[in-house]
Write a protein that holds these residues in place. Structure first.
Motif, PDB file in Angstrom:
ATOM      1  N   GLN A 120      28.421  58.476  33.183  1.00 32.39           N
ATOM      2  CA  GLN A 120      27.253  58.276  34.055  1.00 32.39           C
ATOM      3  C   GLN A 120      26.197  57.370  33.413  1.00 32.39           C
ATOM      4  N   TRP A 121      26.306  57.156  32.102  1.00 31.04           N
ATOM      5  CA  TRP A 121      25.340  56.282  31.428  1.00 31.04           C
ATOM      6  C   TRP A 121      25.855  54.842  31.302  1.00 31.04           C
ATOM      7  N   ALA A 122      27.105  54.612  31.699  1.00 31.24           N
ATOM      8  CA  ALA A 122      27.740  53.303  31.464  1.00 31.24           C
ATOM      9  C   ALA A 122      27.273  52.266  32.477  1.00 31.24           C
ATOM     10  N   SER A 123      27.383  50.995  32.123  1.00 29.25           N
ATOM     11  CA  SER A 123      27.012  49.973  33.090  1.00 29.25           C
ATOM     12  C   SER A 123      28.251  49.371  33.738  1.00 29.25           C
ATOM     13  N   MET A 124      28.022  48.788  34.903  1.00 25.03           N
ATOM     14  CA  MET A 124      29.105  48.162  35.662  1.00 25.03           C
ATOM     15  C   MET A 124      28.964  46.639  35.591  1.00 25.03           C
ATOM     16  N   PHE A 125      29.694  45.942  36.467  1.00 23.68           N
ATOM     17  CA  PHE A 125      29.733  44.474  36.383  1.00 23.68           C
ATOM     18  C   PHE A 125      29.412  43.822  37.718  1.00 23.68           C
ATOM     19  N   ASP A 126      29.369  42.478  37.711  1.00 19.91           N
ATOM     20  CA  ASP A 126      29.168  41.707  38.933  1.00 19.91           C
ATOM     21  C   ASP A 126      30.521  41.428  39.588  1.00 19.91           C
ATOM     22  N   PRO A 127      30.519  41.169  40.905  1.00 19.70           N
ATOM     23  CA  PRO A 127      31.780  40.884  41.594  1.00 19.70           C
ATOM     24  C   PRO A 127      32.589  39.771  40.921  1.00 19.70           C
ATOM     25  N   GLU A 128      31.887  38.722  40.415  1.00 20.16           N
ATOM     26  CA  GLU A 128      32.595  37.604  39.768  1.00 20.16           C
ATOM     27  C   GLU A 128      33.347  38.094  38.528  1.00 20.16           C
ATOM     28  N   ASP A 129      32.699  39.014  37.775  1.00 17.00           N
ATOM     29  CA  ASP A 129      33.361  39.562  36.589  1.00 17.00           C
ATOM     30  C   ASP A 129      34.644  40.289  36.988  1.00 17.00           C
ATOM     31  N   TYR A 130      34.514  41.092  38.041  1.00 13.11           N
ATOM     32  CA  TYR A 130      35.684  41.865  38.459  1.00 13.11           C
ATOM     33  C   TYR A 130      36.838  40.936  38.829  1.00 13.11           C
ATOM     34  N   ILE A 131      36.484  39.865  39.534  1.00 10.48           N
ATOM     35  CA  ILE A 131      37.536  38.934  39.944  1.00 10.48           C
ATOM     36  C   ILE A 131      38.199  38.310  38.718  1.00 10.48           C
ATOM     37  N   SER A 132      37.378  38.020  37.713  1.00 15.47           N
ATOM     38  CA  SER A 132      37.979  37.413  36.523  1.00 15.47           C
ATOM     39  C   SER A 132      38.845  38.428  35.767  1.00 15.47           C
ATOM     40  N   PHE A 133      38.433  39.707  35.769  1.00 19.52           N
ATOM     41  CA  PHE A 133      39.274  40.735  35.134  1.00 19.52           C
ATOM     42  C   PHE A 133      40.650  40.774  35.800  1.00 19.52           C
ATOM     43  N   ALA A 134      40.622  40.801  37.135  1.00 18.00           N
ATOM     44  CA  ALA A 134      41.892  40.860  37.865  1.00 18.00           C
ATOM     45  C   ALA A 134      42.696  39.591  37.610  1.00 18.00           C
ATOM     46  N   GLY A 135      41.977  38.458  37.464  1.00 18.80           N
ATOM     47  CA  GLY A 135      42.643  37.186  37.192  1.00 18.80           C
ATOM     48  C   GLY A 135      43.398  37.230  35.875  1.00 18.80           C
ATOM     49  N   THR A 136      42.788  37.839  34.863  1.00 25.49           N
ATOM     50  CA  THR A 136      43.440  37.970  33.560  1.00 25.49           C
ATOM     51  C   THR A 136      44.755  38.747  33.704  1.00 25.49           C
ATOM     52  N   VAL A 137      44.691  39.846  34.439  1.00 31.89           N
ATOM     53  CA  VAL A 137      45.898  40.668  34.608  1.00 31.89           C
ATOM     54  C   VAL A 137      46.964  39.871  35.352  1.00 31.89           C
ATOM     55  N   ARG A 138      46.536  39.203  36.414  1.00 34.47           N
ATOM     56  CA  ARG A 138      47.502  38.458  37.216  1.00 34.47           C
ATOM     57  C   ARG A 138      48.180  37.362  36.393  1.00 34.47           C
ATOM     58  N   ALA A 139      47.356  36.626  35.606  1.00 37.04           N
ATOM     59  CA  ALA A 139      47.908  35.538  34.792  1.00 37.04           C
ATOM     60  C   ALA A 139      48.916  36.092  33.782  1.00 37.04           C
ATOM     61  N   GLU A 140      48.558  37.223  33.169  1.00 36.40           N
ATOM     62  CA  GLU A 140      49.452  37.812  32.166  1.00 36.40           C
ATOM     63  C   GLU A 140      50.742  38.317  32.820  1.00 36.40           C
ATOM     64  N   MET A 141      50.631  38.831  34.019  1.00 40.02           N
ATOM     65  CA  MET A 141      51.810  39.296  34.762  1.00 40.02           C
ATOM     66  C   MET A 141      52.821  38.155  34.922  1.00 40.02           C
ATOM     67  N   LYS A 142      52.274  36.952  35.228  1.00 42.59           N
ATOM     68  CA  LYS A 142      53.139  35.799  35.457  1.00 42.59           C
ATOM     69  C   LYS A 142      53.887  35.399  34.204  1.00 42.59           C
ATOM     70  N   GLU A 143      53.283  35.708  33.038  1.00 41.40           N
ATOM     71  CA  GLU A 143      53.919  35.375  31.764  1.00 41.40           C
ATOM     72  C   GLU A 143      55.070  36.310  31.422  1.00 41.40           C
ATOM     73  N   MET A 144      55.135  37.433  32.111  1.00 41.31           N
ATOM     74  CA  MET A 144      56.131  38.442  31.737  1.00 41.31           C
ATOM     75  C   MET A 144      57.539  37.978  32.077  1.00 41.31           C
ATOM     76  N   LYS A 145      58.464  38.376  31.219  1.00 37.57           N
ATOM     77  CA  LYS A 145      59.863  37.950  31.358  1.00 37.57           C
ATOM     78  C   LYS A 145      60.435  38.415  32.707  1.00 37.57           C
ATOM     79  N   ASN A 146      60.148  39.667  33.041  1.00 43.06           N
ATOM     80  CA  ASN A 146      60.708  40.222  34.278  1.00 43.06           C
ATOM     81  C   ASN A 146      59.718  40.168  35.435  1.00 43.06           C
TER      82      ASN A 146
END
Lengths: 265, 644
Positions: free
Chosen positions: B465-491
């Motif tokens: 409850q004391w933690a801070s959150m992020f802006d929508p742009e940050d969230y999109i970039s977080f998801a972008g990181t995951v998506r990019a890494e997914m594409k690198e995966m062998k399978n």
């Protein structure tokens, strides 16, 4: 054993759509304590099939479904063997007992009118038999009462064709309703006076028309057309509609009740 | 015969008119002349959603057991009907009697998610009840809020006469008795609210005053009168074993989202995941008796005719009698040709065996909720599941014939790094490796791993409850990181990834930890036409941004500002069992990556034992000589080990 159930759908139940009604009946059969047959596999479904779906808003005193019940078939018929060996299943309840059990669990607005034993097998199910239907209309809005006159209906019926715009798979197309309308006339009183499904008197009409899967008469389009001719606007709900009979047979001169048609023992 | 509130022409121009007709099987009808209290219970979303909610079923049953109360249901009219009701000035009605909600004694609204706040105003407005509690008179019902969001009711304070905080079973009788003794609807509204505030669990927002520091944080939160309590105790049923539970729930005509018989097997969760509000506020864990549940299942199936049965709890695998309960339920369901759908169970041999007996393996997929990609971050959030647990579960599932696996993650968690995000992709890859390690002739074609991520929303009464959150742009970039890494995966051809919209996350975040100053924002969005914001098609971020600007509110004040331990939080006046000291300790442990044992391994002194029931008083399975202290030491040792 297989039964054909005839029921009335009226009052607030007229707003329950066909698919919802289907699920409603499956649940009500389960509540009734009657034992139904189910299809095999991982997601078994109740072996029940409905005749001609009714539009939302329309009431009826002539709806049907066929139901496979898990009781020994009381008849032996060499042509139609039950789909499963039923010799070890319990003795069949009488149609009267089935009717009573079903009526014990219905909502206001659904009443079971009759239960009839029919042959096993898929041939001659309630849906495939339907070829005609009877309707009673009652105008409720002032606009609708203007349209529902003897002259207006006579004028419409005197035409060589009753073309209407119908939306279908390939977009809008024009169809002629004339061949699907057998008789259409005003009537003075409701034959169902005194019943829970009695319609408001005053401005009424009756229609006998083609129904079922082959080029059925489109009731709402027919009424819309009648209203147009009379110079008034047709809006849903301005006319109460009740289906009074579902019929089988070859055409206007040869109509038979669905209720008894399945029973040819 | 039932007279409907809506005429035929209205009902036939809207979608699914059966939403509005009532008269369902098991709906309760009473003679209103013989009733002392008429209660309208509202779920402020569309009928099919509201009818799927177990809480409402429990309350409906509980209230209607009283002969002097008639509880009816109300749902939000869908936008098509909403428009007609406004132009024709048709007042909102309750489904059973079809009578105007405004004439009721109480309007209870369950508040399940932040995005339904605009729908609350819709319900009040259509009922022709003044939106602000202070403008209401004898002509209006007492408007009560309840449900999980009243864990911080402050953003809604202006709109409610009172809030009921906690489980309905304990204090409603006292509230109803008080209301009747003070003259009912004709009585003095203010005097009633003043007295009601003294009932445990009842919070009357108008009786409290809030002042603010210059920086916008709360300076004081105090009762306006001496006889009004400073804190409100969240209510919990102490004995759940065979407490009241509906026998005849209402059976909808229109297909509900969850159309099945639901057995609530327990409340609370022993796990203590640090992001999870439910896991904290429903403490302590309390179980229902398996024999009672078995009997109730039979009654419910007979009274509803439902085709499906399911269990409800936060973590069914932790139910002590799960094995025997499932055995008896599977037998019952087979006998009655009823499907049994299993809630999220921990994936292990036992659950796989059960699942393969009740569902078609070929069609079903398995679900894991690792929540975070790396072990480090899973320790931060105290998610007691290791990579080895997941891979072992998958190995066994693949051997049992499953090929589809669903994985749920959160992004934007406290301390989360780029590496943690990429590890989501790595975990998905490792699962596919497990699958393709099976000899080809024993496999069933390809496997399909579907990873989904939502963005983490910080909730009150959690260690975060004391933690801070992020802006929508940050969230999109977080998801972008995951998506990019997914594409690198062998399978990568066996892996699918999808993520949720970030805008709603921010709005949820603002209101979850908001204060009283946010009420004008909700009202402004509503006035601009905002309803059904929980529905993607109706949510409009521009409308919310405009409202914030107009009201001079900076959303970042609520989402992105880290809080200190000293700050007075808007929900501090609620005593929910778990103490602020415990939550803070957990917040510190989270930042160090230290895990905390679950309630059965060892008590961590959260404060919920003050309710005097549940898991806090179970006999521990720990060795005799060590006792409870031993179990706690064991857990501490394990934590230390894992921290290294």
């Amino acid at each position: 054993m297989k039964v054909r159930v005839k029921y009335a759908k009226y009052g607030v139940m007229r707003f329950v759509g066909h698919l919802d009604l289907l699920r409603y009946f499956q649940k009500s059969i389960r509540r009734s304590g009657l034992s139904a047959c189910y299809s095999k596999g991982f997601s078994p479904h109740m072996l029940i099939s409905f005749a001609d779906p009714l539009s939302v808003g329309t009431e009826s005193i002539a709806e049907y479904f066929d139901l496979d019940l898990r009781y020994r078939d009381p008849y032996t018929d060499p042509d139609t063997q039950p789909e499963e060996d039923d010799s070890a299943w319990p003795d069949p309840p009488s149609p009267g007992e089935i009717l009573e059990k079903l009526n014990g669990v219905q909502a206001e607005g659904i009443r079971i009118l009759s239960v009839t034993r029919i042959r096993n097998g898929r041939k001659g199910n309630a849906m495939s038999l339907v070829s005609a239907a009877d309707y009673t209309f009652s105008a409720v809005s002032d606009e609708a009462k203007k349209a529902f006159t003897e002259e207006n209906i006579a004028r419409l019926m005197a035409q060589d064709a009753i073309p209407v715009e119908k939306s279908g798979k390939g977009g809008m197309r024009t169809v002629d309703l004339k061949p699907s309308v057998y008789t259409f006339s005003v009537c003075e009183t409701d034959p169902e006076t005194g019943q829970d499904w009695e319609l408001p008197a005053g401005s009424m009409a009756r229609l006998l028309c083609r129904a079922g899967s082959k080029d059925p008469c489109k009731i709402d389009l027919l009424l819309k057309r009648l209203f147009e001719e009379a110079g008034v606007v047709y809006t849903p709900g301005c006319v109460r509609i009740r289906r009074d009979r579902l019929l089988g047979g070859e055409g206007p001169g040869d109509l038979i009740s669905i209720e008894t048609n399945g029973q040819t023992w | 015969m039932t007279k409907l509130a809506l005429s035929d022409d209205v009902l036939l121009q809207v979608e699914k008119p059966a939403r509005y007709i009532g008269s369902e099987i098991n709906a309760v009808y009473k003679d209103k002349e013989k009733i002392g209290i008429r209660f309208a219970m509202c779920f402020p979303d569309v009928y099919e959603i509201g009818m799927s909610h177990l809480g409402i079923q429990i309350i409906y049953d509980q209230f209607n057991r009283r002969s002097d109360v008639w509880c009816e249901r109300v749902y939000s009219p869908w936008p098509d009907l909403d428009a007609v009701m406004r132009t024709r000035k048709i007042p909102l009605f309750a489904l059973e009697s079809q009578e105007s909600v405004r004439d009721f004694d109480f309007l209870g609204i369950t508040i399940q998610y932040e995005l339904c706040y605009t729908n609350i105003l819709q319900v009040l407005d259509l009922s022709m009840i003044p939106l602000h509690a202070e403008d209401r008179t004898k002509e209006d019902p007492i408007v009560i809020g309840g449900g999980p969001c009243v864990t911080n009711p402050e953003p809604l304070a202006d709109f409610f006469d009172l809030f009921y905080i906690g489980e309905s079973e304990t204090s409603y009788d006292a509230l109803f008795d008080l209301y009747l003794s003070m003259g009912g609807k004709a009585g003095d509204r203010k005097a009633f609210l003043r007295e009601a505030a003294k009932i445990p669990g009842i919070y009357v927002p108008s009786l409290y005053e809030v002042t603010y520091h210059e920086d916008g944080t709360i300076a004081s939160f105090t009762p306006r009168y001496e006889d009004v309590p400073k804190t409100v105790r969240r209510q919990a049923v102490t004995d759940l074993t065979d407490s009241v539970y509906p026998e005849k729930p209402v059976v909808p005509y229109v297909k509900a989202v969850q159309e099945k018989v639901t057995l609530e097997i327990m409340r609370g969760c022993i796990r203590g995941c640090r992001f999870c509000q439910a896991g904290m506020i429903y403490r302590p864990t309390r179980e229902r008796d398996p024999g009672f549940l078995r009997k109730r299942a039979e009654t419910l199936l007979a009274s509803t005719g439902m085709e499906e049965l399911t269990l409800s709890s936060l973590s069914s695998s932790d139910y002590t009698h799960l094995d025997s309960l499932l055995r008896s339920l599977i037998n019952l369901c087979n006998e009655k040709t009823v499907n049994i759908s299993l809630p999220s169970l921990r994936v292990d041999r036992f659950s796989l065996d059960v699942m393969s007996r009740v569902q078609d393996v070929k069609k079903s997929s398995l679900t894991f909720a690792p929540e975070a990609g790396s072990q480090r971050l899973r320790d931060v959030i105290n998610k007691g599941i290791t990579e080895e647990d997941i891979l072992r579960g998958c190995r066994e599932a693949f051997a049992g014939g499953w090929t589809d696996v669903k994985l749920y993650f959160m992004l934007g968690l406290p301390t989360e790094t780029e590496e943690d995000r990429k590890d989501i992709a790595h975990l998905a890859q490792k699962i596919t490796d497990v699958y393709y390690a099976i000899p080809k002739e024993e496999r069933h074609g390809k496997c399909q791993i579907t990873a989904s991520s939502s963005f983490f929303v910080t909730k009150p009464f959690t260690p975060f409850q004391w933690a801070s959150m992020f802006d929508p742009e940050d969230y999109i970039s977080f998801a972008g990181t995951v998506r990019a890494e997914m594409k690198e995966m062998k399978n990568n051809r066996s892996i699918r990834y999808n993520w949720h919209e970030p805008d709603v996350t921010v709005i949820e975040g603002v209101f979850a930890r908001g204060d009283r100053r946010l009420a004008p924002v909700i009202e402004s969005v509503y006035r601009k036409g905002g309803i059904f914001d929980a529905w993607t098609d109706y949510f409009d971020m521009k409308r919310w941004e405009g409202a914030f600007r107009e009201c001079g509110i900076d959303p970042a004040f609520y989402t992105k500002r880290p809080r200190t331990r000293e700050e007075i939080l808007p929900w501090d006046f609620i005593d929910a069992g778990v103490t602020k000291a415990f939550l803070w300790k957990e917040w510190e442990r989270a930042q160090k990556g230290l895990v905390t044992a679950n309630c059965r391994i060892g008590c961590s002194g959260c404060g919920a034992a003050s309710y005097g029931c549940g898991v806090c008083f179970e006999e521990r399975n720990a060795p005799e000589e060590n006792g409870m202290a031993g179990a706690i030491q064991d857990a501490a040792a394990r934590t230390a080990e894992e921290a290294e």
